[in-house]
Scaffold this motif. Structure first.
Motif, mmCIF file in Angstrom:
data_model
loop_
_atom_site.group_PDB
_atom_site.id
_atom_site.type_symbol
_atom_site.label_atom_id
_atom_site.label_comp_id
_atom_site.label_asym_id
_atom_site.label_seq_id
_atom_site.Cartn_x
_atom_site.Cartn_y
_atom_site.Cartn_z
ATOM 1 N N ASP A 37 0.837 -1.202 0.000
ATOM 2 C CA ASP A 37 0.000 0.000 0.000
ATOM 3 C C ASP A 37 0.872 1.253 0.000
ATOM 4 O O ASP A 37 0.608 2.200 -0.747
ATOM 5 C CB ASP A 37 -0.918 -0.016 1.222
ATOM 6 N N VAL A 41 1.192 4.417 -2.775
ATOM 7 C CA VAL A 41 1.141 5.855 -2.466
ATOM 8 C C VAL A 41 2.383 6.557 -3.019
ATOM 9 O O VAL A 41 2.296 7.653 -3.588
ATOM 10 C CB VAL A 41 1.022 6.074 -0.942
ATOM 11 N N VAL A 44 1.969 7.052 -6.669
ATOM 12 C CA VAL A 44 1.108 8.199 -6.960
ATOM 13 C C VAL A 44 1.917 9.491 -6.830
ATOM 14 O O VAL A 44 1.808 10.392 -7.681
ATOM 15 C CB VAL A 44 -0.119 8.209 -6.026
ATOM 16 N N LEU A 63 -3.001 8.499 -12.405
ATOM 17 C CA LEU A 63 -2.940 8.952 -11.010
ATOM 18 C C LEU A 63 -4.123 8.416 -10.212
ATOM 19 O O LEU A 63 -3.963 7.784 -9.157
ATOM 20 C CB LEU A 63 -2.949 10.489 -11.017
ATOM 21 N N VAL A 64 -5.333 8.647 -10.749
ATOM 22 C CA VAL A 64 -6.547 8.239 -10.049
ATOM 23 C C VAL A 64 -6.658 6.714 -10.014
ATOM 24 O O VAL A 64 -7.022 6.123 -8.991
ATOM 25 C CB VAL A 64 -7.795 8.862 -10.725
ATOM 26 N N ALA A 67 -4.294 5.224 -7.407
ATOM 27 C CA ALA A 67 -4.804 5.489 -6.057
ATOM 28 C C ALA A 67 -5.973 4.556 -5.733
ATOM 29 O O ALA A 67 -6.019 3.959 -4.645
ATOM 30 C CB ALA A 67 -5.229 6.949 -5.946
ATOM 31 N N LEU A 68 -6.905 4.414 -6.704
ATOM 32 C CA LEU A 68 -8.066 3.538 -6.490
ATOM 33 C C LEU A 68 -7.650 2.084 -6.304
ATOM 34 O O LEU A 68 -8.077 1.414 -5.361
ATOM 35 C CB LEU A 68 -8.995 3.639 -7.701
ATOM 36 N N GLY A 70 -4.773 0.868 -5.461
ATOM 37 C CA GLY A 70 -4.020 0.685 -4.216
ATOM 38 C C GLY A 70 -4.951 0.478 -3.042
ATOM 39 O O GLY A 70 -4.769 -0.435 -2.230
ATOM 40 N N PHE A 71 -6.006 1.299 -2.966
ATOM 41 C CA PHE A 71 -6.953 1.192 -1.854
ATOM 42 C C PHE A 71 -7.727 -0.119 -1.912
ATOM 43 O O PHE A 71 -7.748 -0.894 -0.946
ATOM 44 C CB PHE A 71 -7.916 2.377 -1.882
ATOM 45 N N THR A 74 -5.494 -3.180 -1.305
ATOM 46 C CA THR A 74 -5.035 -3.336 0.075
ATOM 47 C C THR A 74 -6.139 -3.862 0.974
ATOM 48 O O THR A 74 -5.936 -4.801 1.757
ATOM 49 C CB THR A 74 -4.534 -1.987 0.614
#
Lengths: 88, 109
Positions: A37, A41, A44, A63-64, A67-68, A70-71, A74
């Motif tokens: 995770d 970040v 990004v 970028l988006v 981030a999406l 990764g979340f 995780t």
């Protein structure tokens, strides 16, 4: 400004290496999930620095998406690790 | 333009330093819960600083929007990740009781 970007990317790379050390060492699956995770970040942050060098957010989509992913990745992996821990 | 350059020159390395400190914590802290702290708070601050620094270089407001979106998204998701990982570790018995000052999740009271 190039020196600023180079310094920032070098620091982010150092952070990535330190995080990868944790990724390799573990010791538990949750430690590795957490390290992944942090890596997402950092990724990004790196893409944001690239956007700054270009002056446009042409890579905003990646970028988006990073981030999406990764979340979601995780949280899913953490829950999966918990399920597996309970069954054993 | 000069002001924007100064903002970027200060904020980008500052954010990267926060990221390095967080990663240092990831590598050095002794157990999962302390690493959880290093993985969420300094990384979020670092990312936000880098995003603001990058936003200062954007040519139009439309280019700033995705950066703001990612910043808000990071603020929303990092507590969720910390909560999920922490609760999973606690249920799996991977949290060492000796490292806890107060254990409010302990069902025996």
């Amino acid at each position: 400004m190039n020196a600023v970007y180079a310094l920032t990317l070098a620091l982010l790379s150092a952070a990535g290496l330190l995080t990868m050390a944790r990724l390799v060492r573990g010791p538990t699956a949750l430690d590795r999930i957490l390290a992944l995770d942090v890596l997402s970040v950092l990724l990004v942050s790196g893409v944001a620095v690239h956007a700054a060098t270009q002056g446009t957010a042409a890579n905003a989509a990646s970028l988006v998406v990073i981030a999406l992913l990764g979340f979601v990745g995780t949280v899913t992996a953490a829950r999966l690790a918990g399920e597996r821990g309970r069954r054993e | 333009m000069i002001l924007a350059d100064v903002l970027t020159a200060v904020l980008l390395p500052a954010g990267a330093v926060f990221s390095v400190l967080g990663a240092l914590g990831m590598a050095r802290f002794p157990d999962l819960l302390t690493r959880l702290h290093a993985a969420t708070k300094p990384q979020t601050i670092g990312l936000l600083l880098v995003l603001v620094g990058a936003a200062a270089q954007m040519e139009s407001v439309a280019d700033v929007t995705p950066l703001v979106l990612v910043g808000i998204f990071q603020l929303m998701t990092s507590p969720v990740i910390a909560q999920t990982v922490g609760a999973t570790a606690y249920r799996a018995g991977e949290v060492h009781p000796a490292f806890l000052v107060i254990d409010e999740s302990d069902e025996r009271g």
